[in-house]
Write a protein that holds these residues in place. Structure first.
Motif, PDB file in Angstrom:
ATOM      1  N   ALA A   1       0.534  49.995   0.003  1.00 28.61           N
ATOM      2  CA  ALA A   1       0.041  51.331   0.355  1.00 28.61           C
ATOM      3  C   ALA A   1      -1.430  51.298   0.764  1.00 28.61           C
ATOM      4  O   ALA A   1      -1.817  51.886   1.779  1.00 28.61           O
ATOM      5  CB  ALA A   1       0.237  52.289  -0.826  1.00 28.61           C
ATOM      6  N   ARG A   2      -2.262  50.592  -0.011  1.00 28.82           N
ATOM      7  CA  ARG A   2      -3.690  50.506   0.315  1.00 28.82           C
ATOM      8  C   ARG A   2      -3.910  49.790   1.641  1.00 28.82           C
ATOM      9  O   ARG A   2      -4.738  50.171   2.444  1.00 28.82           O
ATOM     10  CB  ARG A   2      -4.475  49.791  -0.780  1.00 28.82           C
ATOM     11  N   TYR A   3      -3.144  48.716   1.868  1.00 29.75           N
ATOM     12  CA  TYR A   3      -3.275  47.976   3.118  1.00 29.75           C
ATOM     13  C   TYR A   3      -2.945  48.887   4.302  1.00 29.75           C
ATOM     14  O   TYR A   3      -3.669  48.907   5.293  1.00 29.75           O
ATOM     15  CB  TYR A   3      -2.382  46.731   3.127  1.00 29.75           C
TER      16      TYR A   3
ATOM     17  N   ALA B   1       5.007  43.902   7.238  1.00 30.66           N
ATOM     18  CA  ALA B   1       4.682  45.310   7.490  1.00 30.66           C
ATOM     19  C   ALA B   1       4.298  45.500   8.957  1.00 30.66           C
ATOM     20  O   ALA B   1       3.912  44.556   9.652  1.00 30.66           O
ATOM     21  CB  ALA B   1       3.540  45.752   6.584  1.00 30.66           C
ATOM     22  N   ASP B   2       4.427  46.731   9.417  1.00 33.31           N
ATOM     23  CA  ASP B   2       4.030  47.062  10.787  1.00 33.31           C
ATOM     24  C   ASP B   2       2.526  46.909  10.945  1.00 33.31           C
ATOM     25  O   ASP B   2       1.769  47.078   9.996  1.00 33.31           O
ATOM     26  CB  ASP B   2       4.427  48.509  11.115  1.00 33.31           C
TER      27      ASP B   2
END
Length: 117
Positions: A39-41, A70-71
């Protein structure tokens, strides 16, 4: 440089944030679980993410692969640990991480050097 620290030790996160900040690396966020890290990334898009190999009951190696899946642009991830690099040599070599830094060797210059490879 903007940095995200993923580590389950609040003491380490605080010490690393302070040390890196004094050297001009802006720690834009911290996380202590895989879910928080993802989430933070996604929210922060840091230039580099430091991920502890052992996150309580979770694997830092799994977090590295989830970040790479992740995208978005390919993340620059460095694995960190209190343990020796030799303890994890095979897993480090097979991971998508840029490499490994022992926590005692963590420094702004070491991070910059790894990113310059």
């Amino acid at each position: 440089m903007r940095c995200l620290i993923v580590d389950d030790s609040a003491d380490f996160r605080d010490a690393a944030t302070d040390m890196l900040g004094r050297a001009g690396i802006d720690v834009v966020g911290v996380a202590c679980t895989a879910e928080e890290a993802l989430a933070r990334y996604a929210d922060l898009h840091p230039d580099v993410t430091l991920v502890d190999v052992e996150l309580g009951g979770e694997s830092g190696f799994d977090v590295v692969e989830q970040l790479h899946d992740a995208d978005g642009p390919t993340p620059s991830v460095i694995l960190i640990s209190t343990h020796s690099e030799q303890d994890y040599a095979e897993m480090i070599a097979e991971s998508s991480a840029l490499g490994f830094l022992a926590k005692f060797a963590l420094s702004p210059n070491a991070i910059r050097g790894m990113l310059a490879r």
